[in-house]
Scaffold this active site. Structure first.
Site, PDB file in Angstrom:
ATOM      1  N   ASN A 192       3.503  14.245   1.481  1.00  0.00           N
ATOM      2  CA  ASN A 192       2.106  14.071   1.219  1.00  0.00           C
ATOM      3  C   ASN A 192       1.848  12.565   0.273  1.00  0.00           C
ATOM      4  O   ASN A 192       1.236  12.598  -0.570  1.00  0.00           O
ATOM      5  CB  ASN A 192       1.536  14.975   0.184  1.00  0.00           C
ATOM      6  CG  ASN A 192       0.413  15.961   0.937  1.00  0.00           C
ATOM      7  OD1 ASN A 192       0.149  15.663   1.908  1.00  0.00           O
ATOM      8  ND2 ASN A 192       0.467  17.202   0.592  1.00  0.00           N
ATOM      9  N   HIS A 193       2.453  11.733   0.966  1.00  0.00           N
ATOM     10  CA  HIS A 193       2.287  10.283   0.331  1.00  0.00           C
ATOM     11  C   HIS A 193       2.631   9.299   1.590  1.00  0.00           C
ATOM     12  O   HIS A 193       2.868   9.516   2.607  1.00  0.00           O
ATOM     13  CB  HIS A 193       3.074   9.986  -0.736  1.00  0.00           C
ATOM     14  CG  HIS A 193       4.344  10.235  -0.201  1.00  0.00           C
ATOM     15  ND1 HIS A 193       5.409  11.486  -0.713  1.00  0.00           N
ATOM     16  CD2 HIS A 193       5.473   9.343   0.340  1.00  0.00           C
ATOM     17  CE1 HIS A 193       6.368  11.129  -0.013  1.00  0.00           C
ATOM     18  NE2 HIS A 193       6.585  10.013   0.495  1.00  0.00           N
ATOM     19  N   ALA A 194       2.110   7.964   1.247  1.00  0.00           N
ATOM     20  CA  ALA A 194       2.740   7.003   1.941  1.00  0.00           C
ATOM     21  C   ALA A 194       3.379   5.936   1.099  1.00  0.00           C
ATOM     22  O   ALA A 194       3.439   6.053  -0.260  1.00  0.00           O
ATOM     23  CB  ALA A 194       1.336   5.943   2.762  1.00  0.00           C
TER      24      ALA A 194
END
Ligand code: T46
Length: 132
Positions: A48-50
């Site tokens: 749930n991230h970049a």
């Protein structure tokens, strides 16, 4: 984004299988860090991230999970259920790992050491950054 998935050559014989991964050959960068996650319970989301700059290559070496990559315009979900499949998560691609089997071991190869400041963990911030 289908080009993000890669099938590695299996060097097997009657003793079993072997997959060898070399940086800048099988993996499109020099490998600086390796980590793995396991024991993830059913229904749990990870990632749930970049990343601003880091490249990652994700390989499920046992069990299975799904990984959704999102470039801010379109999303694609990949099932990783074989140890000779790898998924590339380049910088500025939002990644979510889900649908973990209880025996899933997800190995991640990265081209940089761990730096929390390289993470974008808020989706609205991600959308703002890619617009710029
Ligand atoms: C990813 C998925 C699959 C470190 O100290 N060093 C590291 O190299 C990493 C990756 C994490 N950490 C610390 C930071 C947190 O205190 O370990 C803790 C858990 O990390 P995080 O909440 O980022 O874990 P996940 O499972 O959500 O994400 C991790 C990776 O961060 C991520 O890049 O792709 O695994």
């Amino acid at each position: 984004m289908s080009s993000h998935i890669k099938e590695f050559k299996v060097l097997g014989d009657d003793r079993g299988q072997l997959v060898a991964l070399e940086g800048n050959i099988d993996i499109p960068f020099s490998i600086k860090r390796v980590f793995y996650i396991y024991g993830t319970q059913d229904g749990v989301l990870r990632g749930n991230h970049a990343h601003y700059k880091a490249n990652q290559f994700l390989i499920v070496i046992n069990g299975s999970c799904k990984i959704t990559l999102d470039d801010g315009l379109k999303k694609e979900t990949f099932l990783l259920d074989k140890p000779n499949l790898g998924l590339c998560q380049p910088p500025m691609i939002w990644g979510t790992m889900h649908a973990f089997s209880s025996d899933c071991v997800l190995l991640v190869l990265a081209d940089d050491i761990y730096k929390e400041e390289d993470y974008i963990r808020d989706y609205d911030t991600f959308l703002e950054v890619i617009k710029k």
